[in-house]
Write an enzyme that holds these catalytic residues in place. Structure first.
Site, short mmCIF file in Angstrom:
data_model
loop_
_atom_site.label_atom_id
_atom_site.label_comp_id
_atom_site.label_asym_id
_atom_site.label_seq_id
_atom_site.Cartn_x
_atom_site.Cartn_y
_atom_site.Cartn_z
N GLY A 106 52.09 39.02 31.31
CA GLY A 106 51.80 38.70 29.92
C GLY A 106 50.31 38.85 29.62
O GLY A 106 49.92 39.50 28.65
N GLY B 119 54.53 37.08 37.20
CA GLY B 119 55.10 36.59 38.46
C GLY B 119 56.42 37.30 38.77
O GLY B 119 56.70 37.63 39.93
C1 3PG Z 1 55.05 34.15 32.43
O1 3PG Z 1 54.22 33.99 31.51
O2 3PG Z 1 54.73 34.69 33.51
C2 3PG Z 1 56.48 33.75 32.20
O3 3PG Z 1 56.73 33.50 30.86
C3 3PG Z 1 56.84 32.58 33.07
O4 3PG Z 1 56.08 31.47 32.72
P1 3PG Z 1 55.80 30.32 33.82
O5 3PG Z 1 54.88 30.92 34.84
O6 3PG Z 1 55.20 29.18 33.06
O7 3PG Z 1 57.16 29.96 34.42
#
Ligand code: 3PG
Length: 396
Positions: free
Chosen positions: A352, A376
């Site tokens: 993102g 991730g």
């Molecule tokens: C991200 O931004 O990588 C996903 O939306 C997952 O979010 P998180 O790492 O808060 O689970």
């Protein structure tokens, strides 16, 4: 894996799990990449006469409603992109959600509030998660998994709901899997991985596996400091978690044994704080002053990283090189982005923040072979790990 083309959706209530976890600035969506990526599935479903219930998370609220993490700005932006207002239920599975869903007509669309306002969403207890998944499943007749960026999370809306309803993958998930598979099989070499960003704890363990597949790993952003510290350098007030330094030292040894090069910044841009007008200077990576923090890789490192990227056969890039939101700390991220765009490699940008960074710095998605919405998630996928969200689709 079943796709939405295999589902009979006309007139049906279809729950779509999207990843709409986008950066906000002053209550407005700062980068709508993930919202745009969800459009093909949402428009296909509404035009086929489904009653669409969109669910997603935003940030990391602590299992109870918190207005700072409301999906309201996201619903507003989705409405603008769809060309019609999007209603947001005031809760996730409560009376407001139930009433909005009951009022849905074929072709209609409603969004639920942030799933993480309910502790059951992220619970590690199967019963708690299952209880919330039951409530979500009761809202719908079918389930579409399209939130690739959250598929590495064993969360109620990602994993458990898929086991409770007829389910299928949306177009985004299909596209992600096709593109990222090219990084798991016969990879065109040299294979260069560029890692950065601030979520170090989430990504650090990936390095052990990447050492076995990549030819070179370029490390920038906050990810670089445990490595610089492991080499005995002082890192001032730079982001650094205790415990990561020894692990970084282990990675340096593992990489040396495997013949994989871990390339670290040789210079760093430092300032007292990450502020728009903070006085800053370029220093050698082994000379970060005591009260200063590294906020970008320096120009020498940017050139080194770019020169390593250009001749690559495949490049996977996850994580900005610095605080790219502030122009004086955006140079490293810009240099890496430019190097990817001029390279003949198969270039994949993941995450993102990284997607938001390239777009903010003037590099549209089309300049790269593929821009993954998963940070991730893409990192786990290319390591060959099983993503719970994908596993649930296979189990169906
Ligand atoms: C991200 O931004 O990588 C996903 O939306 C997952 O979010 P998180 O790492 O808060 O689970």
């Amino acid at each position: 894996m079943k796709t939405i083309d295999d589902l009979a959706v006309a007139g049906k209530r279809v729950l779509v799990r999207a990843d709409l976890n986008v950066p906000l600035d002053d209550g407005r969506v700062a980068d709508d990449g993930r919202i745009r990526a969800s459009l093909p599935t949402l428009t296909a479903l509404t035009s086929r006469g489904a009653r669409v219930i969109v669910c997603a998370h935003l940030g990391r609220p602590k299992g109870k409603p918190d207005p700072r993490y409301s999906l309201a700005p996201v619903a507003a932006r989705l409405g603008e992109l769809l060309g019609r207002p999007v209603k947001l239920a005031a809760d996730t599975v409560g009376p407001s959600a139930q009433a909005e869903v009951a009022a849905l007509r074929p072709g209609g669309l409603v969004m639920l509030e942030n799933l993480r306002f309910n502790a059951g969403e992220t619970s590690t207890d199967d019963v708690d998660r299952g209880f919330f998944a039951d409530r979500l499943a009761e809202l719908a007749e079918e389930y579409v998994a399209d939130g690739f960026g959250a598929m590495h999370r064993k969360h109620a809306s990602v994993y458990d709901v898929a086991l409770r309803l007829p389910c299928a993958a949306g177009y985004l998930v299909q596209a992600e899997v096709v593109a990222l598979r090219r990084l798991t099989g016969d990879i065109r070499r040299p294979y260069v991985v560029v890692l950065g960003g601030a979520k170090v704890a989430d990504k650090f363990s990936a390095i052990a596996s990447l050492i076995t597949t990549a030819d070179q790993i370029l490390v920038g952003g906050a990810m670089a400091f445990p490595f610089l510290a492991a080499k005995g350098y002082k890192v001032g007030t730079s982001l650094l978690e205790t415990g990561q330094v020894d692990i970084a030292a282990g990675y340096l040894e593992q990489a040396a044994r495997a013949g994989t090069e871990i390339v670290l910044p040789s210079d760093v841009i430092v300032a007292a704080e990450p502020a728009l007008d903070a006085p800053h200077e370029v220093v050698a990576a082994d000379a970060i002053p005591e009260h200063q923090m590294g906020l970008d890789i320096g120009p020498e490192s940017a050139a080194l990283f770019a020169n390593t990227i250009r001749p690559a056969g495949t490049v996977f890039w996850n994580g900005p090189m610095g605080v790219f939101e502030l122009p004086r700390f955006a140079g490293g991220t810009k240099a890496v982005a430019r190097a990817l765009t001029v390279s003949d490699a198969f270039t994949v940008v993941g995450g993102g923040d990284t997607g938001a960074a390239i777009r903010a710095l003037g590099f549209p998605d089309a300049m790269f072979a593929y821009v993954s919405t998963g940070g991730g998630a893409s990192l786990e996928f290319i390591q060959g790990k099983t993503l719970p969200g994908l596993a649930a689709l296979e189990e169906e």
